[in-house]
Design a protein around this motif. Structure first.
Motif, mmCIF file in Angstrom:
data_model
loop_
_atom_site.group_PDB
_atom_site.id
_atom_site.type_symbol
_atom_site.label_atom_id
_atom_site.label_comp_id
_atom_site.label_asym_id
_atom_site.label_seq_id
_atom_site.Cartn_x
_atom_site.Cartn_y
_atom_site.Cartn_z
ATOM 1 N N ARG A 163 53.982 -7.225 66.941
ATOM 2 C CA ARG A 163 52.697 -6.523 67.037
ATOM 3 C C ARG A 163 51.864 -6.987 68.237
ATOM 4 N N GLU A 166 53.298 -5.126 71.152
ATOM 5 C CA GLU A 166 52.960 -3.706 71.038
ATOM 6 C C GLU A 166 51.491 -3.456 71.375
ATOM 7 N N LYS A 196 57.553 1.535 61.204
ATOM 8 C CA LYS A 196 56.161 1.243 61.576
ATOM 9 C C LYS A 196 56.035 1.016 63.076
ATOM 10 N N SER A 197 56.995 0.308 63.656
ATOM 11 C CA SER A 197 56.966 0.035 65.087
ATOM 12 C C SER A 197 57.063 1.324 65.895
ATOM 13 N N HIS A 200 53.875 3.270 65.571
ATOM 14 C CA HIS A 200 52.770 2.613 66.278
ATOM 15 C C HIS A 200 52.767 2.953 67.765
#
Length: 271
Positions: A163, A166, A196-197, A200
């Protein structure tokens, strides 16, 4: 229509012709250090024109993976590896120029698979190494604009699924290539985290490498032969992006594993 039949080949015309018989909508050139010599660049330009004249409008060049047997890392140190650094910089600039002249895209890896011990030995910390990567990607972005994109790695210097990385990527407004196997490996085979990645980063992704994996190491499997759960990924992808199927081939002059992957994904996504 997305997903596209996206195929990959070297600049070898026999390989190219084998791919073109299937009428791909996206074509990606896997380049080597030989392709960025003066003679190599001339041949590359000819092959780009050849592919475009066949009717393929969406063409990507994959930056050379290696130089002198070593991965072509964006983070390379100019003081300890001057020849490697010069190759990385000069080849990137040369290929950005080709991309702009030919109306194509250049894909640059943000990293490959440097182990943490090597990163710490070279930079002192992961954050210090990552800072260098981001500074160089900023430079390539300033040169290449809409003709350059950056691919996620297994290395923590540019690994999607993290995260922190990202969030930085989103702040820098990079045009991204998301390799599904790299993300899956970074996330240790966790399908929910992969979903989710991809969601995102979706709005900044312009190109996908669809490839399956068991999530343990770089295995580049045909779709359906690995552990990635493809069906839930359908709403997570940016349908404005392009894609190829970057699969290990038994025979570089027979792309059947790529074709099988395309048919598998269409079936799973009910297309």
């Amino acid at each position: 229509m997305f997903p596209y039949l996206g195929l990959k080949a070297s600049t070898n015309q026999k390989q190219i012709d084998e791919r073109l018989q299937y009428r791909p909508q996206v074509f990606e050139f896997f380049t080597t250090s030989d392709d960025v010599t003066p003679q190599g660049l001339d041949h590359l330009k000819q092959m780009i024109g050849y592919v475009q004249k066949s009717g393929v409008e969406r063409v990507v060049m994959h930056h050379p993976m290696k130089f002198n047997g070593q991965h072509n890392e964006v983070s390379v140190n100019p003081d300890t590896d001057p020849e490697q650094y010069q190759f990385m910089m000069n080849s990137s600039k040369a290929l950005i120029k080709v991309a702009q002249q030919s109306g194509t895209q250049l894909l640059i890896h943000g990293g490959y698979n440097q182990p943490v011990s090597e990163i710490l030995g070279k930079f002192g910390s992961i954050s210090a190494g990552r800072k260098i990567v981001l500074e160089r990607l900023d430079y390539f972005k300033s040169l290449g604009g809409s003709n350059v994109m950056f691919e996620n790695s297994i290395s923590p210097l540019f690994d999607f699924g993290d995260r922190l990385v990202e969030s930085e990527v989103l702040k820098h407004h990079y045009r991204l290539c998301y390799d599904t196997s790299h993300g899956f490996i970074v996330l240790h085979g966790d399908n929910q985290k992969l979903q989710k990645s991809m969601a995102h980063l979706r709005d900044q992704i312009v190109h996908y490498h669809f490839v399956d994996s068991m999530g343990q190491f770089h295995d580049s499997l045909t779709l359906g032969q690995g552990a990635i759960d493809w069906q839930p990924l359908k709403p997570m992808v940016n349908r404005k992006a392009t894609n190829i199927f970057e699969i290990n081939l038994k025979d570089q002059f027979d792309c059947r594993e790529m074709l099988e992957s395309y048919e598998y994904l269409k079936k799973v996504w009910n297309l």
